[in-house]
Design a protein around this motif. Structure first.
Motif, PDB file in Angstrom:
ATOM      1  N   ILE A  62      41.712  60.036  50.657  1.00 22.55           N
ATOM      2  CA  ILE A  62      41.653  59.114  50.550  1.00 22.55           C
ATOM      3  C   ILE A  62      40.302  58.058  50.539  1.00 22.55           C
ATOM      4  O   ILE A  62      39.490  58.557  51.522  1.00 22.55           O
ATOM      5  CB  ILE A  62      42.353  57.772  51.471  1.00 22.55           C
ATOM      6  N   ALA A  94      36.173  58.725  48.496  1.00 17.05           N
ATOM      7  CA  ALA A  94      35.397  59.805  47.622  1.00 17.05           C
ATOM      8  C   ALA A  94      33.964  59.761  48.069  1.00 17.05           C
ATOM      9  O   ALA A  94      33.229  59.874  47.057  1.00 17.05           O
ATOM     10  CB  ALA A  94      35.438  59.151  46.040  1.00 17.05           C
ATOM     11  N   GLY A 145      31.045  56.608  48.490  1.00 19.84           N
ATOM     12  CA  GLY A 145      30.952  56.459  48.894  1.00 19.84           C
ATOM     13  C   GLY A 145      29.531  55.440  49.071  1.00 19.84           C
ATOM     14  O   GLY A 145      28.452  54.814  47.547  1.00 19.84           O
ATOM     15  N   ASN A 146      29.708  55.083  50.377  1.00 22.13           N
ATOM     16  CA  ASN A 146      27.700  54.681  50.250  1.00 22.13           C
ATOM     17  C   ASN A 146      26.750  55.933  50.005  1.00 22.13           C
ATOM     18  O   ASN A 146      25.532  54.878  49.813  1.00 22.13           O
ATOM     19  CB  ASN A 146      27.794  53.954  52.287  1.00 22.13           C
ATOM     20  N   TYR A 175      24.071  50.606  48.136  1.00 22.87           N
ATOM     21  CA  TYR A 175      24.460  51.324  49.059  1.00 22.87           C
ATOM     22  C   TYR A 175      23.683  51.362  50.644  1.00 22.87           C
ATOM     23  O   TYR A 175      24.132  51.156  52.009  1.00 22.87           O
ATOM     24  CB  TYR A 175      25.627  51.442  50.158  1.00 22.87           C
ATOM     25  N   THR A 194      40.616  52.561  42.804  1.00 19.21           N
ATOM     26  CA  THR A 194      42.676  52.705  43.206  1.00 19.21           C
ATOM     27  C   THR A 194      42.584  52.108  44.549  1.00 19.21           C
ATOM     28  O   THR A 194      41.722  53.185  45.243  1.00 19.21           O
ATOM     29  CB  THR A 194      43.375  53.537  42.441  1.00 19.21           C
ATOM     30  N   THR A 234      39.628  58.810  54.580  1.00 24.95           N
ATOM     31  CA  THR A 234      38.158  58.439  55.128  1.00 24.95           C
ATOM     32  C   THR A 234      37.773  57.345  54.992  1.00 24.95           C
ATOM     33  O   THR A 234      36.982  56.538  55.092  1.00 24.95           O
ATOM     34  CB  THR A 234      37.676  58.495  53.784  1.00 24.95           C
ATOM     35  N   TYR A 290      28.222  57.701  62.169  1.00 28.41           N
ATOM     36  CA  TYR A 290      28.340  59.769  61.768  1.00 28.41           C
ATOM     37  C   TYR A 290      26.845  59.690  60.645  1.00 28.41           C
ATOM     38  O   TYR A 290      26.437  58.743  59.941  1.00 28.41           O
ATOM     39  CB  TYR A 290      28.612  60.247  61.082  1.00 28.41           C
ATOM     40  N   ASN A 291      25.761  60.519  60.361  1.00 28.18           N
ATOM     41  CA  ASN A 291      24.894  60.767  59.075  1.00 28.18           C
ATOM     42  C   ASN A 291      25.512  61.282  58.196  1.00 28.18           C
ATOM     43  O   ASN A 291      26.604  61.689  58.339  1.00 28.18           O
ATOM     44  CB  ASN A 291      22.909  61.116  59.913  1.00 28.18           C
ATOM     45  N   MET A 292      24.830  61.505  57.053  1.00 29.81           N
ATOM     46  CA  MET A 292      25.550  62.275  55.670  1.00 29.81           C
ATOM     47  C   MET A 292      25.931  63.442  56.379  1.00 29.81           C
ATOM     48  O   MET A 292      26.691  64.345  56.855  1.00 29.81           O
ATOM     49  CB  MET A 292      24.980  62.021  54.584  1.00 29.81           C
TER      50      MET A 292
HETATM   51  P1  FAD Z   1      31.785  56.059  53.024  1.00 29.69           P
HETATM   52  O1  FAD Z   1      30.368  57.488  52.400  1.00 29.69           O
HETATM   53  O2  FAD Z   1      31.287  55.102  53.183  1.00 29.69           O
HETATM   54  O3  FAD Z   1      32.644  56.618  52.171  1.00 29.69           O
HETATM   55  C1  FAD Z   1      33.683  55.480  52.082  1.00 29.69           C
HETATM   56  C2  FAD Z   1      34.893  55.640  50.811  1.00 29.69           C
HETATM   57  O4  FAD Z   1      35.936  55.822  50.526  1.00 29.69           O
HETATM   58  C3  FAD Z   1      33.999  55.214  49.693  1.00 29.69           C
HETATM   59  O5  FAD Z   1      34.077  55.529  48.141  1.00 29.69           O
HETATM   60  C4  FAD Z   1      34.915  54.037  50.052  1.00 29.69           C
HETATM   61  O6  FAD Z   1      35.521  52.962  48.847  1.00 29.69           O
HETATM   62  C5  FAD Z   1      36.467  54.758  50.314  1.00 29.69           C
HETATM   63  N1  FAD Z   1      37.284  54.090  50.532  1.00 29.69           N
HETATM   64  C6  FAD Z   1      37.799  52.793  51.704  1.00 29.69           C
HETATM   65  N2  FAD Z   1      38.530  52.511  52.431  1.00 29.69           N
HETATM   66  C7  FAD Z   1      39.719  52.862  50.664  1.00 29.69           C
HETATM   67  C8  FAD Z   1      40.636  52.858  50.486  1.00 29.69           C
HETATM   68  N3  FAD Z   1      41.256  51.594  51.592  1.00 29.69           N
HETATM   69  N4  FAD Z   1      41.483  53.066  49.214  1.00 29.69           N
HETATM   70  C9  FAD Z   1      40.867  53.758  48.735  1.00 29.69           C
HETATM   71  N5  FAD Z   1      39.237  54.428  49.364  1.00 29.69           N
HETATM   72  C10 FAD Z   1      38.717  53.746  50.137  1.00 29.69           C
HETATM   73  N6  FAD Z   1      22.927  58.745  56.619  1.00 29.69           N
HETATM   74  C11 FAD Z   1      22.432  59.404  56.730  1.00 29.69           C
HETATM   75  O7  FAD Z   1      22.427  60.636  56.732  1.00 29.69           O
HETATM   76  N7  FAD Z   1      20.101  59.178  55.908  1.00 29.69           N
HETATM   77  C12 FAD Z   1      20.370  58.241  56.233  1.00 29.69           C
HETATM   78  O8  FAD Z   1      19.100  57.432  55.765  1.00 29.69           O
HETATM   79  C13 FAD Z   1      21.753  57.199  55.899  1.00 29.69           C
HETATM   80  N8  FAD Z   1      20.843  55.994  55.675  1.00 29.69           N
HETATM   81  C14 FAD Z   1      22.729  54.672  55.791  1.00 29.69           C
HETATM   82  C15 FAD Z   1      22.031  53.407  55.424  1.00 29.69           C
HETATM   83  C16 FAD Z   1      23.168  52.613  55.611  1.00 29.69           C
HETATM   84  C17 FAD Z   1      23.252  50.765  55.114  1.00 29.69           C
HETATM   85  C18 FAD Z   1      24.331  53.332  55.579  1.00 29.69           C
HETATM   86  C19 FAD Z   1      25.480  52.203  56.804  1.00 29.69           C
HETATM   87  C20 FAD Z   1      24.905  54.606  56.552  1.00 29.69           C
HETATM   88  C21 FAD Z   1      23.579  55.216  56.531  1.00 29.69           C
HETATM   89  N9  FAD Z   1      24.160  56.063  56.794  1.00 29.69           N
HETATM   90  C22 FAD Z   1      23.320  57.741  56.439  1.00 29.69           C
HETATM   91  C23 FAD Z   1      25.416  57.000  57.123  1.00 29.69           C
HETATM   92  C24 FAD Z   1      25.843  57.880  55.602  1.00 29.69           C
HETATM   93  O9  FAD Z   1      26.127  56.745  54.313  1.00 29.69           O
HETATM   94  C25 FAD Z   1      27.023  58.051  55.521  1.00 29.69           C
HETATM   95  O10 FAD Z   1      27.276  59.457  57.007  1.00 29.69           O
HETATM   96  C26 FAD Z   1      28.115  58.840  54.797  1.00 29.69           C
HETATM   97  O11 FAD Z   1      28.385  58.113  53.481  1.00 29.69           O
HETATM   98  C27 FAD Z   1      29.602  58.555  55.275  1.00 29.69           C
HETATM   99  O12 FAD Z   1      30.128  59.571  54.576  1.00 29.69           O
HETATM  100  P2  FAD Z   1      31.961  58.814  54.429  1.00 29.69           P
HETATM  101  O13 FAD Z   1      32.755  59.786  53.431  1.00 29.69           O
HETATM  102  O14 FAD Z   1      32.605  59.265  55.366  1.00 29.69           O
HETATM  103  O15 FAD Z   1      31.710  57.452  54.497  1.00 29.69           O
END
Ligand code: FAD
Ligand code: UDP
Length: 388
Positions: A9, A11, A41-42, A57, A224, A250, A369-371
């Protein structure tokens, strides 16, 4: 749904890396459900109407000290050599001045002139050591009156208003690890990060996700929601049918469980994009507004990506506010605090009733968490699920 071994869940990095690994290394058949109309994602980026590559984002700069993460992502992208530098724009007599952030020995000179800065630098280095990082809260607890006065200056000029804008709380009220991300640095190094591997993906982030998810064993469904996944007793149902495979979730955990114990608090952001008819708008990719304005920072994308497009540039202002769970709002930042962590623990315990359900990512784990940390955790989860 019996023909999928795993359900993912979301991407973003958490979901895409896990899906990619399970499919490639484990030959698992993976279904990915993403509620947005795109992957990434973000970290998602795209061309805007002016042809500028923007981060929809918020600005994302890659940096890591984890060799495995760097090598892994390098299979999916080439890199633009880029080292992030940030300045704080603050009011000054006759206009404004730009202080390097993290506040460092160059900032000290900019603020106080070479002579006074030299004296202060000597004191700081005697107290903490050259090239050392000291958090603002640590610095403020120093009993030496001159160091304490400097700590107050940095607190006032860099931290207090920015933190109020970003979190609605003062630096001493928020999780100390948050302000510790941006320490006072007793160095002339103006880099925002000191990790050995830093850069921007040469063609942007989105192609990384497209490559990660491009595999015959992976099906991605966009637009979805996880609402297709329900709990029934101790079982998980996907589209009304029992699903026995591994589920990697996720998204936000409180929302998955219908917020039954109450909402987990998050901060959300409003992004205002502006396109200007000039080559460049500001001096650095990111300029923080630490003493005035309602937004926290302005990011200029061309300075991050190195895109060459004369006569036009797009910038983005970030405004932070409390997340209320309204339609279209995104929970960007978990608000790390003991009572919120305790609420999260209740949801995590509920999730623990479903051994096939694994929580991964910044939302699902309610962490800052960072990326690179997420990619590392996704690789570790794939190792565990694939038994090696
Ligand atoms: P996300 O990227 O949030 O992905 C989660 C995905 O799940 C999203 O696509 C969402 O739409 C989907 N989702 C959520 N709920 C559901 C659901 N119920 N059903 C279906 N899909 C769903 N990190 C760095 O290393 N360097 C940076 O410079 C940096 N800058 C940032 C700036 C900002 C403003 C923010 C907010 C974050 C930043 N980060 C940065 C952190 C980085 O965005 C995250 O570490 C990374 O995106 C985490 O990945 P993730 O997959 O956990 O979450
Ligand atoms: N911070 C600040 N002033 C700055 C930069 C950061 O007060 O100029 C504080 C603020 O509390 C912020 C935290 O340090 O939320 C972490 O900053 P970082 O740049 O790591 O935040 P992110 O890029 O994750 O939003």
């Amino acid at each position: 749904m019996a023909h999928y071994d795993c359900l993912v869940i979301g991407a973003g990095f958490a979901g895409a890396v896990t899906a990619g690994e399970l499919a490639r290394r484990g030959n698992r058949r993976v279904l990915v459900l993403e509620k947005r109309d795109h992957v990434g994602g973000n970290a998602y980026d795209r061309l805007d109407a002016s042809g500028i590559l923007i981060h929809q984002y918020g600005p994302h700069i890659f940096h890591t000290s984890d060799r495995r993460v760097y090598d892994y992502l390098s299979q999916y992208t080439d890199w633009r050599d880029y080292r992030h530098e940030v300045v704080a724009s603050v009011p000054a007599p006759g206009g404004r001045m730009e202080l390097p952030v993290p506040f460092n020995l160059v900032s000290l000179e900019t603020a106080f002139g070479p002579e006074k800065a030299g004296e202060l630098a000597g004191k700081l280095i005697a107290a903490y050591g050259a090239e050392k990082k000291v958090t603002i809260l640590e610095l403020r607890s120093n009993p030496d009156p001159e160091i304490a006065a400097l700590a107050d200056y940095v607190y006032d000029h860099v931290f207090v208003r920015y933190t109020m804008k970003q979190w609605g709380q003062r630096p001493e009220e928020i999780d100390p690890n948050t302000t510790a991300r941006v320490p006072v640095f007793l160095s002339r190094d103006c880099g925002y990060f000191q990790d050995p591997w830093q850069g921007m993906p040469l063609n942007g982030y989105t192609p990384i996700f497209e490559r990660l998810l491009d595999h015959p064993n992976i099906t991605v469904e966009l637009g979805t929601d996880a609402a297709r996944l329900l709990t029934l007793g101790d079982a998980l149902l996907l589209d009304g049918e029992p699903f026995a495979g591994t589920v990697i979730f996720t998204g936000a955990l409180d929302e998955f469980f219908g917020c039954r114990f109450g909402r987990l608090p998050y901060r959300t952001l409003d992004f205002r994009f502006e396109t200007h008819a000039e080559d460049f708008y500001q001096s650095h990719a990111t300029v923080n507004y630490t003493m005035d304005e309602d937004f926290t920072r302005i990011t200029e994308f061309k300075r991050l990506t190195g895109q060459v497009l004369p006569g036009v540039t797009t910038v983005m202002k970030e405004y932070s506010r409390a997340y209320a769970g309204a339609e279209g709002e995104v929970p960007y930042y978990a608000i790390i605090a003991p009572e919120n962590n305790a609420l999260y623990a209740r949801y995590a315990a509920l999730a623990g009733r479903y051994p096939q359900l694994r929580l991964l990512g910044r939302l699902a784990e309610y962490k800052y968490y960072n990326m690179d940390a997420i990619v590392g955790r996704a690789l570790a989860l794939a190792d565990e699920l694939l038994g090696g």
